[in-house]
Design an enzyme around this catalytic site. Structure first.
Site, PDB file in Angstrom:
ATOM      1  N   THR A 132       0.818  -1.206   0.000  1.00  0.00           N
ATOM      2  CA  THR A 132       0.000   0.000   0.000  1.00  0.00           C
ATOM      3  C   THR A 132       0.857   1.264   0.000  1.00  0.00           C
ATOM      4  OG1 THR A 132      -1.513   1.271   1.400  1.00  0.00           O
ATOM      5  CG2 THR A 132      -0.081  -0.261   2.537  1.00  0.00           C
ATOM      6  N   ASP A 133       0.268   2.364  -0.461  1.00  0.00           N
ATOM      7  CA  ASP A 133       0.979   3.654  -0.407  1.00  0.00           C
ATOM      8  C   ASP A 133       1.089   4.176   1.029  1.00  0.00           C
ATOM      9  OD1 ASP A 133      -1.687   4.364   0.020  1.00  0.00           O
ATOM     10  OD2 ASP A 133      -1.763   5.878  -1.566  1.00  0.00           O
ATOM     11  N   TYR A 157      -1.866  -0.501  11.023  1.00  0.00           N
ATOM     12  CA  TYR A 157      -2.008  -1.143   9.705  1.00  0.00           C
ATOM     13  C   TYR A 157      -0.804  -0.846   8.818  1.00  0.00           C
ATOM     14  CZ  TYR A 157      -3.314  -1.559   4.773  1.00  0.00           C
ATOM     15  OH  TYR A 157      -3.299  -1.835   3.427  1.00  0.00           O
TER      16      TYR A 157
HETATM   17  P1  NAD Z   1      -9.672  -7.184   2.080  1.00  0.00           P
HETATM   18  O1  NAD Z   1      -9.694  -6.915   3.537  1.00  0.00           O
HETATM   19  O2  NAD Z   1     -10.876  -6.912   1.264  1.00  0.00           O
HETATM   20  O3  NAD Z   1      -9.273  -8.704   1.808  1.00  0.00           O
HETATM   21  C1  NAD Z   1      -8.277  -9.363   2.548  1.00  0.00           C
HETATM   22  C2  NAD Z   1      -8.463 -10.862   2.350  1.00  0.00           C
HETATM   23  O4  NAD Z   1      -7.416 -11.522   3.077  1.00  0.00           O
HETATM   24  C3  NAD Z   1      -9.792 -11.396   2.869  1.00  0.00           C
HETATM   25  O5  NAD Z   1     -10.379 -12.241   1.931  1.00  0.00           O
HETATM   26  C4  NAD Z   1      -9.399 -12.161   4.146  1.00  0.00           C
HETATM   27  O6  NAD Z   1     -10.255 -13.245   4.414  1.00  0.00           O
HETATM   28  C5  NAD Z   1      -7.992 -12.618   3.792  1.00  0.00           C
HETATM   29  N1  NAD Z   1      -7.186 -12.853   4.989  1.00  0.00           N
HETATM   30  C6  NAD Z   1      -7.048 -12.038   6.080  1.00  0.00           C
HETATM   31  N2  NAD Z   1      -6.257 -12.609   6.997  1.00  0.00           N
HETATM   32  C7  NAD Z   1      -5.854 -13.799   6.481  1.00  0.00           C
HETATM   33  C8  NAD Z   1      -5.016 -14.831   6.954  1.00  0.00           C
HETATM   34  N3  NAD Z   1      -4.437 -14.768   8.166  1.00  0.00           N
HETATM   35  N4  NAD Z   1      -4.801 -15.914   6.174  1.00  0.00           N
HETATM   36  C9  NAD Z   1      -5.388 -15.998   4.939  1.00  0.00           C
HETATM   37  N5  NAD Z   1      -6.221 -15.052   4.442  1.00  0.00           N
HETATM   38  C10 NAD Z   1      -6.443 -13.961   5.214  1.00  0.00           C
HETATM   39  O7  NAD Z   1      -8.411  -6.377   1.534  1.00  0.00           O
HETATM   40  P2  NAD Z   1      -8.194  -5.643   0.131  1.00  0.00           P
HETATM   41  O8  NAD Z   1      -8.689  -4.270   0.243  1.00  0.00           O
HETATM   42  O9  NAD Z   1      -8.652  -6.528  -0.955  1.00  0.00           O
HETATM   43  O10 NAD Z   1      -6.594  -5.579   0.123  1.00  0.00           O
HETATM   44  C11 NAD Z   1      -5.826  -6.671  -0.410  1.00  0.00           C
HETATM   45  C12 NAD Z   1      -4.350  -6.330  -0.301  1.00  0.00           C
HETATM   46  O11 NAD Z   1      -4.082  -5.120  -1.011  1.00  0.00           O
HETATM   47  C13 NAD Z   1      -3.898  -6.070   1.145  1.00  0.00           C
HETATM   48  O12 NAD Z   1      -2.605  -6.610   1.280  1.00  0.00           O
HETATM   49  C14 NAD Z   1      -3.859  -4.550   1.260  1.00  0.00           C
HETATM   50  O13 NAD Z   1      -2.890  -4.149   2.196  1.00  0.00           O
HETATM   51  C15 NAD Z   1      -3.480  -4.156  -0.147  1.00  0.00           C
HETATM   52  N6  NAD Z   1      -3.962  -2.828  -0.606  1.00  0.00           N
HETATM   53  C16 NAD Z   1      -5.289  -2.474  -0.474  1.00  0.00           C
HETATM   54  C17 NAD Z   1      -5.727  -1.238  -0.975  1.00  0.00           C
HETATM   55  C18 NAD Z   1      -7.170  -0.821  -0.901  1.00  0.00           C
HETATM   56  O14 NAD Z   1      -7.488   0.323  -1.244  1.00  0.00           O
HETATM   57  N7  NAD Z   1      -8.090  -1.655  -0.500  1.00  0.00           N
HETATM   58  C19 NAD Z   1      -4.808  -0.377  -1.583  1.00  0.00           C
HETATM   59  C20 NAD Z   1      -3.457  -0.766  -1.669  1.00  0.00           C
HETATM   60  C21 NAD Z   1      -3.056  -2.015  -1.199  1.00  0.00           C
HETATM   61  O1  DAU Z   2      -4.171   4.040   0.513  1.00  0.00           O
HETATM   62  C1  DAU Z   2      -4.401   2.665   0.418  1.00  0.00           C
HETATM   63  C2  DAU Z   2      -5.237   2.196   1.590  1.00  0.00           C
HETATM   64  O2  DAU Z   2      -6.561   2.666   1.364  1.00  0.00           O
HETATM   65  C3  DAU Z   2      -5.234   0.683   1.756  1.00  0.00           C
HETATM   66  O3  DAU Z   2      -3.938   0.254   2.054  1.00  0.00           O
HETATM   67  C4  DAU Z   2      -6.203   0.259   2.869  1.00  0.00           C
HETATM   68  O4  DAU Z   2      -6.254  -1.146   2.952  1.00  0.00           O
HETATM   69  C5  DAU Z   2      -7.574   0.804   2.545  1.00  0.00           C
HETATM   70  O5  DAU Z   2      -8.471   0.489   3.587  1.00  0.00           O
HETATM   71  C6  DAU Z   2      -7.522   2.319   2.336  1.00  0.00           C
HETATM   72  O6  DAU Z   2      -7.231   3.003   3.589  1.00  0.00           O
HETATM   73  P1  DAU Z   2      -7.994   4.358   4.009  1.00  0.00           P
HETATM   74  O7  DAU Z   2      -7.908   4.508   5.463  1.00  0.00           O
HETATM   75  O8  DAU Z   2      -7.555   5.488   3.148  1.00  0.00           O
HETATM   76  O9  DAU Z   2      -9.499   3.963   3.532  1.00  0.00           O
HETATM   77  P2  DAU Z   2     -10.930   4.145   4.232  1.00  0.00           P
HETATM   78  O10 DAU Z   2     -11.945   3.761   3.212  1.00  0.00           O
HETATM   79  O11 DAU Z   2     -10.996   3.526   5.569  1.00  0.00           O
HETATM   80  O12 DAU Z   2     -11.001   5.731   4.421  1.00  0.00           O
HETATM   81  C7  DAU Z   2     -10.858   6.638   3.344  1.00  0.00           C
HETATM   82  C8  DAU Z   2     -10.900   8.040   3.912  1.00  0.00           C
HETATM   83  O13 DAU Z   2     -12.230   8.314   4.404  1.00  0.00           O
HETATM   84  C9  DAU Z   2      -9.979   8.247   5.099  1.00  0.00           C
HETATM   85  O14 DAU Z   2      -9.442   9.567   5.052  1.00  0.00           O
HETATM   86  C10 DAU Z   2     -10.893   8.101   6.315  1.00  0.00           C
HETATM   87  C11 DAU Z   2     -12.219   8.611   5.793  1.00  0.00           C
HETATM   88  N1  DAU Z   2     -13.433   7.981   6.389  1.00  0.00           N
HETATM   89  C12 DAU Z   2     -13.512   6.627   6.364  1.00  0.00           C
HETATM   90  C13 DAU Z   2     -14.615   5.982   6.892  1.00  0.00           C
HETATM   91  C14 DAU Z   2     -14.710   4.480   6.873  1.00  0.00           C
HETATM   92  C15 DAU Z   2     -14.456   8.758   6.908  1.00  0.00           C
HETATM   93  O15 DAU Z   2     -14.389  10.004   6.889  1.00  0.00           O
HETATM   94  N2  DAU Z   2     -15.550   8.125   7.430  1.00  0.00           N
HETATM   95  C16 DAU Z   2     -15.671   6.776   7.457  1.00  0.00           C
HETATM   96  O16 DAU Z   2     -16.697   6.257   7.973  1.00  0.00           O
END
Ligand code: NAD
Ligand code: DAU
Length: 351
Positions: A132-133, A157
């Site tokens: 992640t960033d 995290y």
């Molecule tokens: P998510 O929470 O939707 O999915 C995570 C998955 O991992 C789930 O299916 C969960 O069951 C599985 N998991 C959790 N713990 C586990 C364990 N101990 N063993 C096996 N499986 C397990 O997450 P996401 O948003 O799809 O993110 C996926 C990856 O991408 C993560 O590594 C996250 O850090 C990274 N990432 C996410 C974002 C974003 O915006 N969502 C951005 C950049 C990077």
């Molecule tokens: O930047 C990449 C990351 O983006 C990933 O690595 C993480 O897994 C992913 O969850 C996400 O993190 P953020 O914390 O940026 O995402 P989130 O959707 O939780 O929140 C986005 C922004 O909105 C953040 O500034 C917090 C704000 N927020 C979030 C929630 C859930 C609110 O204001 N209200 C809310 O209820």
């Protein structure tokens, strides 16, 4: 099968998009999806590929060393694309140890299993770590994250993800394990668990529930359509130089409050509400502890070296996303009612 690939976390948001892409695009690859099915894992994300001949699901925990070693022995993986993680910042503030176990210890287990089972014969092997960033910390009004930006993680995290990135690089430098890492900005799209900003707010707007905006809503995120992230992973997986890191981002910065107002406006139209009606649901609440102010990714390296660019403009992507959540009420209701979790608990009770 020309390659057997382990994708971890394939039942989650980004993982399910990646599994779908790989299974459909590469029929000669065998894709093994390993997922613990935590609250965030949902096999309903993959109903369209579950019967494909080149796809297999395995339920399991990356923290379980013996299980992971046995899995590597059984399948003789050629490559790993590692996405499994605890991924929600707010939960990391409540329960940091879950993040330390899965994101750090789990990644170390996978690295050890790859190193041991590949037995120093790394030809054609690859360990791809998806990160992640947030590892780069928080930006002020200017500047962007480059691959060379120093790490400065500030939440449990992001610290756990930063630790895992360091371990992956350590295995490259120390043992020669063939690795690649990508660090991506915020993803949006279908199948995202409704604890994250966009699906949570779409669902709350639909149900006329308050929209809890942290602080003043001035924090900035750089949003990328999840399918474009999956495309980037595919490209990096096949073309990247070993040991390299690539930033992935949308060049698409929004303050939270502006983004939320777009969601409200589009939803007003889709739900036949008067313009401005959904905005009345906006409720300012206590800020997230240690809330990072701004993220912005410079993805020039990925563009220049591998030719990747986002395929979709945000306006189109967000409309597609809203349409998907509105059309998939049952998916959302199963999650919010907890039914799917009960189902998995009984389905896998003897593991
Ligand atoms: P998510 O929470 O939707 O999915 C995570 C998955 O991992 C789930 O299916 C969960 O069951 C599985 N998991 C959790 N713990 C586990 C364990 N101990 N063993 C096996 N499986 C397990 O997450 P996401 O948003 O799809 O993110 C996926 C990856 O991408 C993560 O590594 C996250 O850090 C990274 N990432 C996410 C974002 C974003 O915006 N969502 C951005 C950049 C990077
Ligand atoms: O930047 C990449 C990351 O983006 C990933 O690595 C993480 O897994 C992913 O969850 C996400 O993190 P953020 O914390 O940026 O995402 P989130 O959707 O939780 O929140 C986005 C922004 O909105 C953040 O500034 C917090 C704000 N927020 C979030 C929630 C859930 C609110 O204001 N209200 C809310 O209820």
């Amino acid at each position: 099968m020309s390659k057997t690939i382990l994708i971890t976390g394939g039942a989650g948001f980004i993982g399910s998009h990646l599994v779908r892409l790989m299974v459909n695009k590469y029929p000669d690859y065998k894709v093994v999806n390993l997922d613990k099915l935590t609250y965030a894992g949902n096999l309903a994300n993959l109903t369209d590929v579950k019967n494909n001949a080149n796809y297999e699901f395995v339920k399991g925990d990356i923290v379980d060393t013996d299980f992971i070693n046995d899995l590597f022995k059984q399948y003789q993986f050629d490559a790993v694309i590692h996405l499994a993680a605890e991924s929600h910042v707010d939960r990391s503030i409540e329960s940091p140890m879950d993040f330390i176990m899965t994101n750090i210890v789990g990644t170390a287990n996978l690295l050890n299993a790859a190193k041991f089972n590949w037995n120093n014969n790394f030809d054609g092997k690859l360990f791809y770590h998806v990160s992640t960033d947030e590892v780069y910390g928080s930006l002020g009004e200017t500047g962007m994250f480059l691959e060379t930006t120093s790490y400065d993680p500030r939440s449990p995290y992001s610290s756990s993800k930063a630790s895992s990135d360091h371990l992956v690089r350590a295995y490259f430098h120390t043992y020669g394990l063939p690795v690649v890492i990508s660090n991506c900005s915020n993803n949006y799209g279908s199948h995202q668990f409704p604890e994250k900003l966009i699906p949570l707010f779409i669902n709350n707007i639909k149900n006329n529930k308050p929209l809890p905006v942290y602080g003043k809503g001035e924090n900035i995120r750089d949003w990328l359509w999840v399918n474009d992230h999956a495309r980037a992973i595919d490209l990096i997986f096949h073309k990247a130089k070993l040991g390299e890191t690539y930033n992935i981002g949308g060049h698409n910065e929004w303050t939270n409050i502006d983004l939320i107002k777009v969601l409200c406006k589009v939803m007003d139209k889709k739900l036949g509400r008067e313009n401005g009606e959904s905005e009345k649901l906006i409720t300012y609440v206590t800020d997230r502890a240690g809330h990072d102010m701004r993220y912005a990714i410079d993805a020039t390296k990925l563009k220049d070296e591998l030719g990747w660019e986002p395929s979709l403009q945000f306006e189109e992507g967000i409309e597609k996303t809203i349409d998907w959540y509105l059309a998939n009420e049952e998916w959302m209701n199963n999650i919010t009612s907890g039914d799917y979790q009960k189902y998995y608990d009984s389905q896998y009770s003897n593991r």
